[in-house]
Enzyme design. Structure first.
Site, PDB file in Angstrom:
ATOM      1  N   TYR A 145       0.854  -1.186   0.000  1.00  0.00           N
ATOM      2  CA  TYR A 145       0.000   0.000   0.000  1.00  0.00           C
ATOM      3  C   TYR A 145       0.889   1.235   0.000  1.00  0.00           C
ATOM      4  CZ  TYR A 145      -3.343   3.504   1.716  1.00  0.00           C
ATOM      5  OH  TYR A 145      -4.143   4.616   1.869  1.00  0.00           O
ATOM      6  N   ASP A 240       9.267   2.886  -0.405  1.00  0.00           N
ATOM      7  CA  ASP A 240       8.238   3.531   0.408  1.00  0.00           C
ATOM      8  C   ASP A 240       8.518   3.161   1.859  1.00  0.00           C
ATOM      9  OD1 ASP A 240       6.056   4.330   1.843  1.00  0.00           O
ATOM     10  OD2 ASP A 240       4.564   3.552   0.425  1.00  0.00           O
ATOM     11  N   LYS A 268       4.475   9.267   8.710  1.00  0.00           N
ATOM     12  CA  LYS A 268       4.219   8.676  10.021  1.00  0.00           C
ATOM     13  C   LYS A 268       5.183   9.161  11.122  1.00  0.00           C
ATOM     14  CE  LYS A 268       1.192   5.261   8.150  1.00  0.00           C
ATOM     15  NZ  LYS A 268       1.117   4.288   7.109  1.00  0.00           N
TER      16      LYS A 268
HETATM   17  C1  LIG Z   1       0.451   4.778   5.743  1.00  0.00           C
HETATM   18  C2  LIG Z   1       1.211   4.497   4.499  1.00  0.00           C
HETATM   19  C3  LIG Z   1       1.131   5.350   3.388  1.00  0.00           C
HETATM   20  C4  LIG Z   1       0.160   6.503   3.314  1.00  0.00           C
HETATM   21  O1  LIG Z   1       0.423   7.490   4.250  1.00  0.00           O
HETATM   22  P1  LIG Z   1      -0.779   8.513   4.628  1.00  0.00           P
HETATM   23  O2  LIG Z   1      -0.113   9.489   5.554  1.00  0.00           O
HETATM   24  O3  LIG Z   1      -1.844   7.695   5.255  1.00  0.00           O
HETATM   25  O4  LIG Z   1      -1.217   9.147   3.369  1.00  0.00           O
HETATM   26  C5  LIG Z   1       1.955   5.104   2.312  1.00  0.00           C
HETATM   27  N1  LIG Z   1       2.810   4.064   2.319  1.00  0.00           N
HETATM   28  C6  LIG Z   1       2.897   3.211   3.358  1.00  0.00           C
HETATM   29  C7  LIG Z   1       3.888   2.094   3.317  1.00  0.00           C
HETATM   30  C8  LIG Z   1       2.096   3.391   4.477  1.00  0.00           C
HETATM   31  O5  LIG Z   1       2.169   2.514   5.484  1.00  0.00           O
END
Ligand SMILES: *Cc1c(COP(=O)(O)O)cnc(C)c1O
Length: 429
Positions: A145, A240, A268
């Site tokens: 994701y 990511d 995060k």
């Molecule tokens: C949470 C997450 C996102 C998206 O971040 P948001 O701040 O919710 O837009 C993208 N990549 C990964 C791996 C994530 O865990």
């Protein structure tokens, strides 16, 4: 739960005013059934709902609360900074300090730009990679994701998976067609896509440790092969690290595995609980961004002083405490408890952990990709979730979310969790 609890009343009203009653789908508990609760306050490793019920919390606001909830250093940084203003739309010194910290800590990042969420970070990486290479195709992996970006909402794990809608309505087929999706940890599939379309692939985007379909790890050599193929075909490799960044090590998972991506998306932990994301990487690529280059990217609140202050305070405190070492220790203790419990109940359920991230799959089979993660018994998971929640232990309301430990989780929290999970698991079989 009491039918007239404050949470129930709030949820009823929320459903009239907000789609599904929530501002992010997984909060609606659709993966486990039942009604979500509303939080009154959170501190350390615990949260209290509006009905006064206390929980040991393993969601940690989905990752940002690495020190625990509402650490004093973060609260102080926010209130001190707010004395001088809450947003300027003009550069402020904290942005430079944040950039210096990120560039200093994350091995592959030479230049960085701040945004307001992980989604913005990955979206900007994709546009930048396309602008830099002049190519259109993106490769991603099933179960990974990367936020709710059109091009990346294909077989996207967690929220989408829990709701049984791997792809979203509203994403044009012509956009999705530019995204090629591969099973994770499949060496042959990776070689094959480069052999057939290598010259058209702008970027490969990957969660180096996939944590949005539960949690599984890269097989030895897999990320190395990815790096090698991207280099050979002049494709931009995007890690990511929105979840793993500043969590699995000071410099993210890339520091642990020694692989250098071209671009990295962050979020995060970096915001200390405020809405922050960032993306950065090789100077030659980052210099393609406006105003220096032709790839447009902007943000009214990007680099917001409160968000920078909160994030910096959290990162500095992690450094001061050597928080990553502590999390390894807490993680090892937690894992020992889970393994004791599984042995006690005679189940060989697959438990995955790396550092402070974990997942218990309700399957005895091995898990290396989305397909094997889906062997987990979701009915059992739902009963496990509710059993724990009723006893004051809160795990994420979906089988396909990772759990998070924080520096503030103490012996008492872990003992309670072991006792509760043992009781609930024993009652399931
Ligand atoms: C949470 C997450 C996102 C998206 O971040 P948001 O701040 O919710 O837009 C993208 N990549 C990964 C791996 C994530 O865990």
């Amino acid at each position: 739960m009491d039918a007239v609890s404050r949470s129930s009343a709030l949820f009823a009203e929320a459903r009239r005013l907000i789609p599904g009653g929530v501002n992010s789908p997984v909060r609606a508990f659709r993966g486990v059934g039942g009604e979500p609760f509303f939080v009154d306050r959170a501190e350390g490793g615990r949260i209290w709902d509006v009905d006064g019920i206390e929980y040991v919390d393993f969601v940690g606001t989905w990752g940002p609360a690495i020190l625990g909830h509402a650490p004093q250093v973060v609260r102080e940084a926010i209130s001190t900074t707010a004395q001088r203003g809450v947003s300027f739309g003009i550069s402020n010194p904290l942005e430079v300090e944040m950039a210096r910290t990120i560039v200093g800590w994350v091995p592959s990042i030479q230049k960085v730009r701040m945004v307001n969420s992980g989604t913005e970070a990955t979206m900007s990486c994709i546009r930048l990679a396309r602008g830099y290479t002049g190519r259109d195709l993106i490769v991603k992996f099933e179960g990974c994701y990367h936020g709710h970006v059109d091009a990346l909402l294909v077989k996207a794990g967690s929220g989408a998976l829990t709701h049984g809608q791997p792809d979203s309505a509203g994403v044009p087929a012509s956009v999705a067609a530019l995204t090629l999706t591969l099973p994770y940890n499949d060496f042959e599939a990776l070689r094959a896509v480069f052999a057939s379309r290598g010259a058209e692939i702008a970027a490969v985007i990957v969660e180096p440790v996939p944590a949005n379909a539960g949690l599984y790890l890269p097989r030895p050599g897999y990320l190395e092969l990815m790096r090698e193929l991207c280099s050979a075909h002049e494709t931009v490799l995007i890690f990511d690290e929105v979840m793993t960044g500043f969590r699995l090590a000071k410099g993210g998972y890339q520091e642990r595995c020694g692989i250098t991506p071209d671009l990295t998306a962050l979020g995060k932990v970096i915001g200390g609980g405020l809405p922050v994301g960032a993306f950065g990487g090789r100077e030659a690529i980052m210099d393609q961004l406006s105003p220096d280059g032709p790839v447009y990217q902007a943000g009214t609140l990007s680099g917001n002083p409160l968000a920078m202050a909160a994030g910096l305070a959290q990162l500095r405190e992690m450094e001061r405490l050597n928080g990553w070492q502590r999390l390894e220790e807490i993680g090892a203790n937690f894992e020992a408890g889970v393994r004791r419990t599984l042995k006690q109940i005679g189940k060989n359920y697959n438990f995955r952990r790396i550092g402070s991230m974990f997942c218990l799959y309700f399957t005895e089979g091995d898990v290396w990709d989305l397909a094997s993660a889906q062997h987990s018994d979701k009915g059992l998971f739902g009963r496990f979730f509710h059993g724990c929640r009723e006893r004051g232990v809160y795990f994420a309301p979906s089988q396909f979310e990772a759990g998070f430990l924080c520096v503030a989780h103490n012996e008492v929290d872990l003992e309670k969790t072991e006792r509760v999970t043992a009781e609930v698991l024993a009652g399931l079989s």
